[in-house]
Design a protein around this motif. Structure first.
Motif, mmCIF file in Angstrom:
data_model
loop_
_atom_site.group_PDB
_atom_site.id
_atom_site.type_symbol
_atom_site.label_atom_id
_atom_site.label_comp_id
_atom_site.label_asym_id
_atom_site.label_seq_id
_atom_site.Cartn_x
_atom_site.Cartn_y
_atom_site.Cartn_z
ATOM 1 N N ILE A 62 0.838 -1.205 0.000
ATOM 2 C CA ILE A 62 0.000 0.000 0.000
ATOM 3 C C ILE A 62 0.872 1.254 0.000
ATOM 4 O O ILE A 62 0.643 2.182 -0.786
ATOM 5 C CB ILE A 62 -0.949 0.007 1.217
ATOM 6 C CG1 ILE A 62 -1.932 -1.154 1.144
ATOM 7 C CG2 ILE A 62 -1.684 1.341 1.325
ATOM 8 C CD1 ILE A 62 -2.940 -1.059 0.038
ATOM 9 N N ASP A 63 1.878 1.295 0.863
ATOM 10 C CA ASP A 63 2.744 2.476 0.944
ATOM 11 C C ASP A 63 3.471 2.739 -0.369
ATOM 12 O O ASP A 63 3.605 3.886 -0.792
ATOM 13 C CB ASP A 63 3.761 2.315 2.079
ATOM 14 C CG ASP A 63 3.098 2.322 3.452
ATOM 15 O OD1 ASP A 63 1.928 2.758 3.555
ATOM 16 O OD2 ASP A 63 3.746 1.868 4.419
ATOM 17 N N ALA A 64 3.917 1.678 -1.032
ATOM 18 C CA ALA A 64 4.638 1.842 -2.300
ATOM 19 C C ALA A 64 3.723 2.457 -3.360
ATOM 20 O O ALA A 64 4.131 3.374 -4.086
ATOM 21 C CB ALA A 64 5.182 0.497 -2.778
ATOM 22 N N LYS A 66 0.779 4.133 -2.795
ATOM 23 C CA LYS A 66 0.304 5.451 -2.356
ATOM 24 C C LYS A 66 1.373 6.524 -2.571
ATOM 25 O O LYS A 66 1.054 7.670 -2.847
ATOM 26 C CB LYS A 66 -0.100 5.423 -0.882
ATOM 27 C CG LYS A 66 -1.510 4.977 -0.663
ATOM 28 C CD LYS A 66 -1.899 5.208 0.795
ATOM 29 C CE LYS A 66 -3.372 4.977 1.012
ATOM 30 N NZ LYS A 66 -3.778 5.278 2.385
ATOM 31 N N SER A 67 2.629 6.135 -2.453
ATOM 32 C CA SER A 67 3.716 7.112 -2.613
ATOM 33 C C SER A 67 3.824 7.624 -4.050
ATOM 34 O O SER A 67 4.481 8.620 -4.306
ATOM 35 C CB SER A 67 5.053 6.507 -2.171
ATOM 36 O OG SER A 67 5.470 5.519 -3.095
ATOM 37 N N THR A 68 3.139 6.957 -4.982
ATOM 38 C CA THR A 68 3.172 7.408 -6.377
ATOM 39 C C THR A 68 2.155 8.511 -6.651
ATOM 40 O O THR A 68 2.106 9.045 -7.748
ATOM 41 C CB THR A 68 2.916 6.231 -7.349
ATOM 42 O OG1 THR A 68 1.600 5.712 -7.138
ATOM 43 C CG2 THR A 68 3.949 5.137 -7.165
ATOM 44 N N GLY A 69 1.317 8.834 -5.648
ATOM 45 C CA GLY A 69 0.381 9.954 -5.786
ATOM 46 C C GLY A 69 -0.991 9.526 -6.274
ATOM 47 O O GLY A 69 -1.335 8.341 -6.273
ATOM 48 N N ARG A 70 -1.738 10.547 -6.712
ATOM 49 C CA ARG A 70 -3.104 10.305 -7.183
ATOM 50 C C ARG A 70 -3.132 9.243 -8.266
ATOM 51 O O ARG A 70 -2.241 9.191 -9.107
ATOM 52 C CB ARG A 70 -3.679 11.588 -7.766
ATOM 53 C CG ARG A 70 -4.520 12.364 -6.817
ATOM 54 C CD ARG A 70 -5.153 13.501 -7.557
ATOM 55 N NE ARG A 70 -6.404 13.017 -8.133
ATOM 56 C CZ ARG A 70 -7.511 13.694 -8.176
ATOM 57 N NH1 ARG A 70 -7.531 14.923 -7.734
ATOM 58 N NH2 ARG A 70 -8.594 13.181 -8.684
ATOM 59 N N GLY A 71 -4.158 8.399 -8.229
ATOM 60 C CA GLY A 71 -4.286 7.346 -9.216
ATOM 61 C C GLY A 71 -3.596 6.058 -8.817
ATOM 62 O O GLY A 71 -3.468 5.130 -9.621
ATOM 63 N N TRP A 72 -3.167 5.980 -7.554
ATOM 64 C CA TRP A 72 -2.413 4.798 -7.127
ATOM 65 C C TRP A 72 -3.245 3.523 -7.220
ATOM 66 O O TRP A 72 -2.721 2.472 -7.545
ATOM 67 C CB TRP A 72 -1.837 4.989 -5.723
ATOM 68 C CG TRP A 72 -2.839 5.052 -4.607
ATOM 69 C CD1 TRP A 72 -3.477 6.154 -4.123
ATOM 70 C CD2 TRP A 72 -3.305 3.945 -3.825
ATOM 71 N NE1 TRP A 72 -4.317 5.815 -3.104
ATOM 72 C CE2 TRP A 72 -4.233 4.455 -2.889
ATOM 73 C CE3 TRP A 72 -3.058 2.574 -3.826
ATOM 74 C CZ2 TRP A 72 -4.889 3.666 -1.969
ATOM 75 C CZ3 TRP A 72 -3.710 1.778 -2.903
ATOM 76 C CH2 TRP A 72 -4.610 2.328 -1.984
ATOM 77 N N GLN A 73 -4.557 3.614 -6.974
ATOM 78 C CA GLN A 73 -5.391 2.420 -7.055
ATOM 79 C C GLN A 73 -5.532 1.953 -8.509
ATOM 80 O O GLN A 73 -5.530 0.750 -8.784
ATOM 81 C CB GLN A 73 -6.765 2.688 -6.451
ATOM 82 C CG GLN A 73 -6.694 2.861 -4.944
ATOM 83 C CD GLN A 73 -8.031 3.243 -4.353
ATOM 84 O OE1 GLN A 73 -8.870 3.856 -5.003
ATOM 85 N NE2 GLN A 73 -8.235 2.873 -3.093
#
Length: 94
Positions: A62-64, A66-73
């Motif tokens: 999740i952290d990896a 989420k750290s990429t910013g918006r659109g991570w899902q």
């Protein structure tokens, strides 16, 4: 307050110019009961709908993402779809 209302410029020319309210319009419209929102409208899309699921991932995954910013899902979904092209989930041993 009335001065603001009088300043509004109407672009309406003829009621015959109004768009037709067809089935597509009503499928994507929000439904209200007075001021209470009953169902929020969504645009009609030709793209396949995604399914909602509650799932647990390890914190580092999740952290990896989420750290990429918006659109991570969406990126996570793309990575999993790519993985499925080359692997069979039933082959993964837990």
């Amino acid at each position: 307050m009335n001065a603001k209302l009088n300043d509004l410029k109407s672009t309406w020319v003829d009621s015959d110019d109004a768009p037709e309210l067809d089935d597509v319009f009503f499928k994507s419209a929000s439904l209200h009961d007075g001021n209470k929102l009953i169902r929020r409208g969504r645009p009609v899309s030709s793209a396949p709908l995604k399914k909602s699921a509650t799932i647990r991932y390890s914190p580092e995954v999740i952290d990896a993402f989420k750290s990429t910013g918006r659109g991570w899902q969406t990126r996570m979904d793309t990575v999993l779809k790519d993985w499925l092209k080359k692997h069979d989930p039933s082959d993964v041993k837990i």
